[in-house]
Design a protein around this motif. Structure first.
Motif, PDB file in Angstrom:
ATOM      1  N   UNK A  17      35.698 -60.769 100.509  1.00 24.84           N
ATOM      2  CA  UNK A  17      34.489 -62.201 101.025  1.00 24.84           C
ATOM      3  C   UNK A  17      33.318 -62.000 100.426  1.00 24.84           C
ATOM      4  N   UNK A  18      32.627 -63.111  99.637  1.00 26.14           N
ATOM      5  CA  UNK A  18      31.293 -62.418 100.000  1.00 26.14           C
ATOM      6  C   UNK A  18      30.126 -62.695 101.144  1.00 26.14           C
ATOM      7  N   UNK A  19      29.547 -61.274 101.522  1.00 24.65           N
ATOM      8  CA  UNK A  19      28.791 -61.098 102.772  1.00 24.65           C
ATOM      9  C   UNK A  19      27.035 -61.647 102.449  1.00 24.65           C
ATOM     10  N   UNK A  20      26.611 -62.716 103.184  1.00 25.07           N
ATOM     11  CA  UNK A  20      25.436 -63.296 102.946  1.00 25.07           C
ATOM     12  C   UNK A  20      24.771 -62.144 103.971  1.00 25.07           C
ATOM     13  N   UNK A  21      23.849 -61.098 103.653  1.00 21.62           N
ATOM     14  CA  UNK A  21      23.346 -59.984 103.751  1.00 21.62           C
ATOM     15  C   UNK A  21      21.636 -60.499 104.961  1.00 21.62           C
ATOM     16  N   UNK A  22      21.049 -61.632 104.147  1.00 23.46           N
ATOM     17  CA  UNK A  22      19.931 -61.864 104.174  1.00 23.46           C
ATOM     18  C   UNK A  22      19.657 -62.907 103.381  1.00 23.46           C
ATOM     19  N   UNK A  23      18.993 -64.296 103.847  1.00 24.78           N
ATOM     20  CA  UNK A  23      17.690 -65.514 103.014  1.00 24.78           C
ATOM     21  C   UNK A  23      16.656 -64.698 103.603  1.00 24.78           C
ATOM     22  N   UNK A  24      15.905 -64.496 102.710  1.00 25.17           N
ATOM     23  CA  UNK A  24      14.444 -65.445 103.362  1.00 25.17           C
ATOM     24  C   UNK A  24      13.505 -66.222 102.132  1.00 25.17           C
ATOM     25  N   UNK A  25      12.303 -66.739 103.107  1.00 23.57           N
ATOM     26  CA  UNK A  25      11.881 -67.495 101.852  1.00 23.57           C
ATOM     27  C   UNK A  25      10.567 -68.114 102.213  1.00 23.57           C
ATOM     28  N   UNK A  26       9.563 -67.028 101.975  1.00 22.79           N
ATOM     29  CA  UNK A  26       8.166 -66.149 102.236  1.00 22.79           C
ATOM     30  C   UNK A  26       8.051 -66.248 100.821  1.00 22.79           C
ATOM     31  N   UNK A  27       7.516 -66.359 100.101  1.00 26.25           N
ATOM     32  CA  UNK A  27       7.161 -65.602  98.634  1.00 26.25           C
ATOM     33  C   UNK A  27       6.468 -64.589  98.921  1.00 26.25           C
ATOM     34  N   UNK A  28       7.106 -63.676  97.258  1.00 26.54           N
ATOM     35  CA  UNK A  28       7.188 -62.478  97.635  1.00 26.54           C
ATOM     36  C   UNK A  28       7.653 -62.085  96.751  1.00 26.54           C
ATOM     37  N   UNK A  29       7.130 -60.207  96.742  1.00 28.27           N
ATOM     38  CA  UNK A  29       8.613 -59.813  95.210  1.00 28.27           C
ATOM     39  C   UNK A  29       9.358 -58.839  96.353  1.00 28.27           C
ATOM     40  N   UNK A  30      10.742 -58.968  95.627  1.00 29.21           N
ATOM     41  CA  UNK A  30      11.275 -58.624  97.056  1.00 29.21           C
ATOM     42  C   UNK A  30      12.455 -57.403  96.201  1.00 29.21           C
ATOM     43  N   UNK A  31      12.928 -56.295  96.664  1.00 32.82           N
ATOM     44  CA  UNK A  31      13.971 -55.501  96.031  1.00 32.82           C
ATOM     45  C   UNK A  31      14.592 -55.358  96.864  1.00 32.82           C
ATOM     46  N   UNK A  32      15.834 -55.450  96.807  1.00 32.07           N
ATOM     47  CA  UNK A  32      17.308 -54.901  97.384  1.00 32.07           C
ATOM     48  C   UNK A  32      17.233 -53.274  97.308  1.00 32.07           C
ATOM     49  N   UNK A  33      17.652 -53.025  98.032  1.00 31.05           N
ATOM     50  CA  UNK A  33      17.914 -51.071  98.849  1.00 31.05           C
ATOM     51  C   UNK A  33      19.406 -51.104  99.388  1.00 31.05           C
ATOM     52  N   UNK A  34      20.071 -50.965  98.578  1.00 31.57           N
ATOM     53  CA  UNK A  34      21.952 -50.151  99.680  1.00 31.57           C
ATOM     54  C   UNK A  34      22.232 -48.766  99.040  1.00 31.57           C
ATOM     55  N   UNK A  35      22.536 -48.401 100.573  1.00 29.79           N
ATOM     56  CA  UNK A  35      23.559 -47.619 100.514  1.00 29.79           C
ATOM     57  C   UNK A  35      24.678 -47.512 100.409  1.00 29.79           C
ATOM     58  N   UNK A  36      25.212 -46.879  99.153  1.00 35.71           N
ATOM     59  CA  UNK A  36      26.560 -47.255  98.640  1.00 35.71           C
ATOM     60  C   UNK A  36      27.544 -45.796  99.025  1.00 35.71           C
ATOM     61  N   UNK A  37      27.095 -44.752  99.612  1.00 31.96           N
ATOM     62  CA  UNK A  37      27.471 -43.443 100.137  1.00 31.96           C
ATOM     63  C   UNK A  37      29.030 -43.550 101.118  1.00 31.96           C
ATOM     64  N   UNK A  38      29.067 -44.814 101.000  1.00 32.98           N
ATOM     65  CA  UNK A  38      30.535 -44.886 101.617  1.00 32.98           C
ATOM     66  C   UNK A  38      31.358 -44.672 100.272  1.00 32.98           C
ATOM     67  N   UNK A  39      31.024 -45.702  99.309  1.00 29.81           N
ATOM     68  CA  UNK A  39      32.316 -46.047  98.363  1.00 29.81           C
ATOM     69  C   UNK A  39      32.856 -44.321  98.210  1.00 29.81           C
ATOM     70  N   UNK A  40      34.129 -44.637  97.807  1.00 29.55           N
ATOM     71  CA  UNK A  40      35.261 -43.681  97.203  1.00 29.55           C
ATOM     72  C   UNK A  40      35.957 -44.193  95.960  1.00 29.55           C
ATOM     73  N   UNK A  41      36.617 -42.793  95.600  1.00 31.94           N
ATOM     74  CA  UNK A  41      37.494 -43.861  94.265  1.00 31.94           C
ATOM     75  C   UNK A  41      37.997 -44.614  94.575  1.00 31.94           C
ATOM     76  N   UNK A  42      38.802 -45.797  93.500  1.00 29.30           N
ATOM     77  CA  UNK A  42      39.464 -47.596  94.537  1.00 29.30           C
ATOM     78  C   UNK A  42      38.506 -47.947  94.770  1.00 29.30           C
TER      79      UNK A  42
END
Length: 108
Positions: A17-42
């Motif tokens: 399922x492709x989950x939408x995290x956020x949608x923003x409409x204000x002009x700017x420069x954006x960087x998405x940061x995600x914590x992937x520390x919960x990933x395990x092998x597989x």
């Protein structure tokens, strides 16, 4: 230059399922940061950022990255993406067990 959080939260992934995290409409420069520390092998997860080239345009993929297995460096950063219309950030986990992902969309 001030850096602010445009949006943040936690997303529990449902496989294929492709989950939408956020949608923003204000002009700017954006960087998405995600914590992937919960990933395990597989586990496999894809992060996407969609943008519109102009007002009234169609939202299209501007950035996509896929990560598999446990991550040695779990803080994942997108490249800076400038927008003047719309940015939408998503995640999709395709393998493993659905994990919790903490995320933050920074506005530069």
């Amino acid at each position: 230059m001030a850096i602010t959080s445009a949006a943040s939260g936690t997303q529990t992934a449902t496989l294929d399922t492709e989950h939408t995290l956020t949608t923003q409409t204000s002009a700017g420069v954006y960087v998405l940061v995600v914590d992937a520390s919960n990933l395990v092998n597989g586990d496999v997860v894809t992060f996407r950022i969609y943008t519109k080239y102009a007002s009234g345009g169609t939202s299209r993929v501007a950035f996509e990255a896929t990560y598999a297995h446990a991550q040695a460096m779990p803080n994942i950063y997108s490249p800076p993406i400038p927008i003047d219309t719309e940015i939408k950030c998503t995640l999709e986990q395709t393998d493993g067990t659905g994990r919790d992902f903490y995320w933050n969309l920074l506005k530069l």
